[in-house]
Enzyme design. Structure first.
Site, PDB file in Angstrom:
ATOM      1  N   LEU A 135       0.824  -1.194   0.000  1.00 48.25           N
ATOM      2  CA  LEU A 135       0.000   0.000   0.000  1.00 48.25           C
ATOM      3  C   LEU A 135       0.868   1.258   0.000  1.00 48.25           C
ATOM      4  CD1 LEU A 135      -2.776  -1.006   2.566  1.00 48.25           C
ATOM      5  CD2 LEU A 135      -2.728  -1.345   0.084  1.00 48.25           C
ATOM      6  N   GLU A 136       0.252   2.387  -0.331  1.00 48.51           N
ATOM      7  CA  GLU A 136       1.003   3.629  -0.405  1.00 48.51           C
ATOM      8  C   GLU A 136       1.517   4.085   0.956  1.00 48.51           C
ATOM      9  OE1 GLU A 136      -1.673   6.381  -2.173  1.00 48.51           O
ATOM     10  OE2 GLU A 136      -3.068   6.429  -0.471  1.00 48.51           O
TER      11      GLU A 136
END
Length: 835
Positions: A322-323
């Site tokens: 994920l970011e």
């Protein structure tokens, strides 16, 4: 005392015994939470539950297009399961939809759980196994208490074909190690993806329209039950935190307080559970409660508290980075869903009385206090009402046909004005005073209040316009004799028929023509009206004559057997016309049987391709060759006379574009839809252009520049709201028709097109503008302020002749979601009647 101890010991041993036999998903499936489960493994797991527990019962309710089973599982106490049919009938009897309440049984709450209507949102189906296990687990005292007053109906996978397409692909490309990096192919799902069903329809938009076989079978069962709570379990982009109720605005004004209240109760309860686990989430964003054909709104308009749950996960594969730097696994995704769904079941059980009373009030009070402006809807007799009646039956909306004459006055959908008219026999009458009062009004009210223009979907869908029938909305009830059916017109076919006549006025006309073409029976079509004694052949009417088909054995029997599905067919005993348009005149031209190629593959819009494929396969029943875009150079275009480019981005080379152009000039017919028009826009040799003149182009560029200069001073937070002023999320727009052209036959005097984006083209030069938006056009739904005036005098459907062939430009998609019935006929015209 000894008896009590013995009894408690017996119960304890029973719980331990059942617990030992009842396997959890991770015990039954070795890779549960690590790899997507095959659909047959999901079915096997639920079979294990039904074999080991007396608190779950299976019902197969249908099959998919690819012949996978569709199943629901009833979960409750053994006593409740033994009385399922009576509980169901009592629920319906309380709202006037059943007369079979014969036994006194306590009211039971009905909670329906739907998982993975989008096949590549796998965490829904994966979580369904955990949800079922926890509800059945004898060691879980909470769930046991919930089920005493609750029937849970659990559908683990609404879209087995899409789920299997995605799951099989992920299995095929997976190695032993996960690959969280975003560029790995595990996160690059290939065309067409698993989101959609066999025909690539988005079934989460199909609840009210029921075009797809899965939806039809599911809604038949759903309407047999009508639950008080419906949970629709989804996934979204993997970086998004979990979404649960309350939903976002706009909420339709007919939604009642008890429904909103339970949304808020859920928001509080689920947020506490998520807070304990330190999980991120959001509420009241994006997912609104307006468009009637979603898995949350359709149940809501049928008295339930409908809701959507969204877990980040689309494109995540088995594990994704994920970011924020964390990793998201299948196990985490399904765990989040299971927590939210189980919390909802518990909350619903604790609010059972309020939910049941709210549901009953919603369904019964709406008959007494009409929420909308109108009490009756009248649709003038039209062959398209055959399909309208089918749709009403699927939704259990009551209707009847007029059995007499009466003067009336009402709002006319086509003119948007009140108008006096005559009700005549066989006009279709729909009264709001019925159990499905709210759903009826949602589908038929001309205008719906939009309290927030940031809607997630289309904002208008008035059914009289979708079906292209003259319709009226009345503020009064009608005191008119009615009947339940229209009498069938039985034809007595003479031994010697000159010609058969099939009116061109609904989808059945296209089905008949498709059958005739496939039997190599020659067919003519009328360009103008022809009158033959008592028979009037309107423009577009099909003629099958013995003279054109001398080799057809037993002509009368053969042809009548093929065309019998068209109830209003008739026959001619002469080719001599009263008005001079004889059957042998130029007015009746022979139709060419299409030989169709439809392009598919990367770059082509999945659902838009699917709408064309579904039309050809299921609506018209006509063969089509589906060719991958990547194989364009390998297939022989000259063997086809019709090429369809559905919405998409086509990266044709110069040589390929020349090949297409030469094919058209030699007699080919090309149908280009939506973004496929870019292949021809402002290209040499084609009439399609973004601007009417060079001056218009410069004026547009100047306007854009001035707008960019102004936006420099505007705030960031209002960016999205400013953008909607130039958008059309989905509105119904009036079009003027060239009624003399075959592409307009059967549509009526006007065509109302459903427009889903701001794409527009000025009227074409050196081409036929068959349907265009006039000045001061009428519209339904939200149209952005900046674009409203720019739509005037823009073309929606046009035809350009090139050599012996032609290009048909479809700026709007007439096959949008398959429910725009007049669009089905328009596409039929383009395919079959435009020679």
């Amino acid at each position: 005392m000894k008896k009590t101890l013995f009894y408690l010991l017996f119960l304890l041993l029973t719980v331990v015994s059942v617990s030992a036999q009842l396997k959890s998903p991770s015990e039954f499936l070795p890779n549960y939470g690590k790899q997507v489960s095959y659909y047959h493994q999901v079915e096997a797991y639920f079979n294990q539950l039904t074999e080991q527990s007396t608190s779950i019962k299976k019902q197969k309710y249908g099959q998919t297009s690819e012949e996978r089973d569709l199943n629901v599982y009833y979960i409750s106490t053994p006593e409740n399961l033994a009385n399922l049919d009576q509980i169901r009938n009592n629920n319906l009897a309380a709202i006037g939809l059943s007369d079979k309440k014969t036994k006194v049984i306590e009211d039971k709450l009905i909670v329906w759980l739907s998982f993975s209507v989008h096949g590549n949102e796998i965490a829904g189906t994966e979580s369904a196994m955990t949800v079922a296990y926890e509800l059945l687990n004898p060691a879980n005292p909470e769930s046991k208490s919930w089920l005493e007053n609750t029937i849970v109906i659990l559908d683990p996978c609404l879209n087995p074909d899409g789920y299997s397409r995605y799951g099989n692909w992920l299995r095929e490309i997976s190695g032993k190690k996960t690959h969280p990096e975003l560029m790995d192919r595990e996160h690059m799902e290939v065309w067409p993806g698993g989101r959609y069903n066999h025909y690539l329809f988005d079934m989460n938009r199909d609840w009210a329209w029921q075009t797809q076989i899965e939806t039809q079978q599911r809604l038949a069962l759903y309407n047999d039950w009508l639950p008080q709570v419906h949970v629709d379990v989804h996934e979204m982009g993997y970086n998004s935190p979990y979404f649960f109720p309350p939903s976002a605005e706009p909420w339709h004004e007919y939604i009642e307080k008890f429904q909103k209240k339970f949304h808020n109760i859920l928001g509080e309860k689920i947020s506490k559970k998520f807070d304990q686990e330190k999980w991120l989430y959001n509420t009241r964003e994006r997912f609104d409660m307006f468009y009637p054909s979603y898995g949350d709104t359709y149940p809501t308009y049928n008295g339930a508290v409908g809701m959507t749950f969204e877990q980040g996960g689309i494109g995540a594969g088995r594990e994704v980075l994920l970011e924020n730097g964390s990793l998201l696994t299948i196990q985490e995704r399904l765990t989040h869903h299971a927590k939210a769904v189980l919390t909802t079941v518990g909350a619903a059980a604790s609010e059972a009385d309020n939910l049941i009373q709210g549901f009953r009030g919603f369904m019964t009070n709406s008959r007494k206090t009409i929420k909308g402006n109108y009490k009756t809807y009248v649709l003038k007799n039209n062959p398209k009402l055959e399909q309208m009646a089918d749709l009403l039956k699927k939704n259990r909306i009551e209707f009847a046909y007029a059995d007499g004459n009466q003067k009336a006055s009402g709002f006319n959908y086509q003119t948007q004005k009140d108008k006096s008219f005559s009700i005549e026999p066989n006009d279709l009458i729909i009264k709001v005073d019925q159990p499905k009062a709210i759903l009826t009004q949602v589908l038929f009210e001309p205008y719906h209040k939009l309290n927030d223009s940031l809607s997630y979907d289309i904002t208008a869908w008035a059914l009289p316009l979708a079906f292209g029938v003259e319709g009226y909305a009345l503020k009064t009830n009608l005191n008119l004799k009615t009947k339940t059916t229209i009498e069938a017109n039985i034809q007595n076919i003479p031994e010697n028929v000159y010609a058969f006549h099939i009116p061109w006025n609904n989808r059945i006309s296209a089905q008949v023509l498709a059958l005739l073409h496939q039997k190599d029976i020659r067919v003519r079509s009328a360009i103008k009206k022809g009158v033959f004694g008592q028979i009037t052949v309107e423009a577009g009417g099909l003629i099958v004559s013995k003279a054109d088909n001398p080799k057809v054995i037993d002509f009368e029997k053969t042809v009548s057997e093929i065309i019998k599905i068209k109830k209003d067919y008739n026959f001619l005993t002469t080719g001599y016309s009263v008005n001079g348009n004889d059957l042998g005149s130029e007015n009746f031209s022979l139709l060419k049987a299409p030989k169709i190629a439809l392009l598919s593959g990367k770059g082509v819009g999945s659902t838009e391709f699917g709408s064309v494929w579904f039309y050809l396969d299921e609506v018209a029943g006509y063969p089509v060759s589906i060719v991958e875009v990547s194989d364009f150079n390998r297939f022989k275009l000259e063997t086809y006379n019709t090429l369809i480019l559905a919405d998409g981005q086509y990266d044709f080379s110069n040589d390929q574009q020349k090949q297409i152009g030469d094919w058209i000039k030699n007699g080919g017919k090309l149908i280009a839809m939506n973004n496929a028009l870019s292949v021809f826009t402002d290209k040499e040799g084609y009439a399609l252009s973004l601007f009417e003149s060079e001056e218009d182009k410069k004026a547009s560029e100047k306007e854009i520049t001035e707008k960019e200069l102004k936006t420099r001073f505007l705030d960031y937070l209002s960016t999205e709201r400013r953008a909607i002023s130039a958008s059309i999320p989905g509105a119904v727009i009036e079009n003027v028709l060239d009624v003399t052209h075959p592409m307009s036959f059967g549509l009526g005097d006007k065509y109302f097109s459903i427009k889903t984006d701001e794409r527009r083209y000025p009227l074409l030069k050196k081409a036929l503008n068959v349907a265009y938006v006039p000045n001061d056009y009428k519209s339904y739904g939200f149209v952005g302020h900046d674009i409203r005036n720019k739509l005037s005098k823009t073309v929606s459907f046009a035809i350009e002749a090139k050599g012996k062939g032609k290009v048909i430009y479809m700026i709007d998609n007439p096959l949008f979601r398959g429910f725009w019935e007049n669009g089905n006929l328009l596409f039929s015209n383009a395919l079959f009647l435009v020679n």
